[in-house]
Design a protein around this motif. Structure first.
Motif, PDB file in Angstrom:
ATOM      1  N   GLN A   1      -6.064   5.343 -11.188  1.00  0.00           N
ATOM      2  CA  GLN A   1      -5.024   4.535 -12.210  1.00  0.00           C
ATOM      3  C   GLN A   1      -5.924   4.587 -13.389  1.00  0.00           C
ATOM      4  O   GLN A   1      -7.203   4.111 -13.601  1.00  0.00           O
TER       5      GLN A   1
ATOM      6  N   PHE B   1      -6.047   6.713  -4.637  1.00  0.00           N
ATOM      7  CA  PHE B   1      -5.054   6.645  -5.876  1.00  0.00           C
ATOM      8  C   PHE B   1      -6.146   6.611  -7.254  1.00  0.00           C
ATOM      9  O   PHE B   1      -7.229   6.277  -7.103  1.00  0.00           O
TER      10      PHE B   1
ATOM     11  N   TYR C   1       2.868   6.742   3.662  1.00  0.00           N
ATOM     12  CA  TYR C   1       1.946   6.511   2.782  1.00  0.00           C
ATOM     13  C   TYR C   1       2.752   6.459   1.330  1.00  0.00           C
ATOM     14  O   TYR C   1       3.821   6.863   1.179  1.00  0.00           O
ATOM     15  N   LEU C   2       1.876   5.796   0.213  1.00  0.00           N
ATOM     16  CA  LEU C   2       2.832   5.589  -0.964  1.00  0.00           C
ATOM     17  C   LEU C   2       2.727   6.736  -1.881  1.00  0.00           C
ATOM     18  O   LEU C   2       1.764   7.185  -2.373  1.00  0.00           O
ATOM     19  N   GLU C   3       3.941   7.296  -2.171  1.00  0.00           N
ATOM     20  CA  GLU C   3       3.917   8.573  -2.722  1.00  0.00           C
ATOM     21  C   GLU C   3       3.936   8.704  -4.145  1.00  0.00           C
ATOM     22  O   GLU C   3       3.273   9.176  -5.005  1.00  0.00           O
TER      23      GLU C   3
ATOM     24  N   TYR D   1      -8.818   3.841  -6.113  1.00  0.00           N
ATOM     25  CA  TYR D   1      -8.638   2.896  -5.216  1.00  0.00           C
ATOM     26  C   TYR D   1      -8.179   3.594  -3.945  1.00  0.00           C
ATOM     27  O   TYR D   1      -7.645   4.672  -3.733  1.00  0.00           O
TER      28      TYR D   1
ATOM     29  N   TRP E   1       5.125   6.055  -7.638  1.00  0.00           N
ATOM     30  CA  TRP E   1       5.044   4.636  -8.106  1.00  0.00           C
ATOM     31  C   TRP E   1       5.873   4.649  -9.221  1.00  0.00           C
ATOM     32  O   TRP E   1       5.791   5.542 -10.294  1.00  0.00           O
TER      33      TRP E   1
ATOM     34  N   SER F   1      -0.863   9.013  -6.938  1.00  0.00           N
ATOM     35  CA  SER F   1      -1.307   9.289  -5.687  1.00  0.00           C
ATOM     36  C   SER F   1      -2.193  10.698  -5.609  1.00  0.00           C
ATOM     37  O   SER F   1      -1.941  11.583  -6.493  1.00  0.00           O
TER      38      SER F   1
ATOM     39  N   PRO G   1      -0.798   3.490 -11.013  1.00  0.00           N
ATOM     40  CA  PRO G   1      -1.431   4.490  -9.833  1.00  0.00           C
ATOM     41  C   PRO G   1      -0.705   5.661  -9.655  1.00  0.00           C
ATOM     42  O   PRO G   1       0.444   5.704  -9.523  1.00  0.00           O
TER      43      PRO G   1
ATOM     44  N   TYR H   1       4.712  -3.266  -9.211  1.00  0.00           N
ATOM     45  CA  TYR H   1       5.198  -1.729  -9.093  1.00  0.00           C
ATOM     46  C   TYR H   1       6.062  -1.662  -7.841  1.00  0.00           C
ATOM     47  O   TYR H   1       5.807  -2.195  -6.724  1.00  0.00           O
TER      48      TYR H   1
ATOM     49  N   LEU I   1      -5.352  -3.779  -6.860  1.00  0.00           N
ATOM     50  CA  LEU I   1      -4.045  -3.589  -6.306  1.00  0.00           C
ATOM     51  C   LEU I   1      -3.666  -4.679  -5.275  1.00  0.00           C
ATOM     52  O   LEU I   1      -4.625  -4.641  -4.136  1.00  0.00           O
TER      53      LEU I   1
END
Lengths: 107, 121
Positions: free
Chosen positions: A38, A36, B107-109, A87, B111, A46, A44, B95, B45
């Motif tokens: 930021q 990620f 996965y985190l796509e 990150y 936010w 992707s 953040p 978030y 994070l």
């Protein structure tokens, strides 16, 4: 829990430089690794998933590699908009865990 | 396009409660697991919790287990985080994130922009 480490913690670079950030997991995570970006005051974003797959819309100067415990994020030619904190994060198992971050700033 | 909008942050005293919300749009909400991730001021994070697409499975970070509850209302396309017994160390931007299922994991796509919760007397 799986611990994630990153190196370096910060680096200074110039526009056009090639930048490499390393991420290491405390145990094997196959390729369940995301990166990620930021920027200050922002959420953040992707960049990379599955260790090496580029998220849609992310510029091609970003690339990822690795498997198991050792991973890298490479920016092939640093652009002004790439100065940010990066990150890594494992999603092999809960709790998901993040690396401490690598701040890339202007030399 | 995917939009995630958090709300509900504010200043609260230690020991009190706060409920965060995340309004989702631009995708089929009831098909995706959702997460909360937090970031203390000037820090990195920290993953907080995840709820499955139908609300049947939930997992928490040890730091919030027993105090925080994640939930969702698929009829309202909204994710929640109920935070009880708040401590100063819970002060953070929270978030919400949408996951994307890929290759037998997720996965985190995307936010949201985050909401700040401050625990202070």
């Amino acid at each position: 829990d799986i611990q994630m480490t990153q190196s370096p913690s910060s680096l200074s670079a110039s526009v056009g430089d090639r930048v490499t950030i390393t991420c290491r997991a405390s145990q094997g995570i196959s390729n369940y690794l995301a990166w990620f970006q930021q920027k200050p005051g922002k959420a953040p974003k992707s960049l990379i998933y599955a260790a090496s797959s580029l998220q849609s819309g992310v510029p091609s100067q970003f690339s990822g590699s690795g498997s198991g415990t050792d991973f890298t994020l490479t920016i092939s030619s640093l652009q002004p908009e790439d100065f940010a904190t990066y990150y890594c994060q494992q999603y092999k198992s809960y709790p998901f865990t993040f690396g401490p971050g690598t701040k890339v700033d202007i030399k | 396009q995917v939009q995630l909008v958090e709300s509900g942050g504010g200043v609260v005293q230690p020991g009190k409660s706060l409920r965060l919300s995340c309004a989702a749009s631009g995708f089929t909400f009831n098909s995706y697991g959702m997460h909360w991730v937090r970031q203390a001021p000037g820090k990195g994070l920290e993953w907080v919790a995840i709820i499955s697409y139908d609300g049947s499975d939930k997992y928490y970070a040890d730091s919030v287990k027993g105090r925080f509850t994640i939930s969702r209302d698929n009829s309202k396309n909204t994710l929640y985080l109920q935070m009880n017994s708040l401590r100063a160390e819970d002060t953070a931007v929270y978030y919400c994130a949408k996951e994307h299922y890929y290759d037998s994991s997720a996965y985190l796509e995307y936010w949201g922009q985050g909401t700040l919760a401050t625990v202070s007397s």
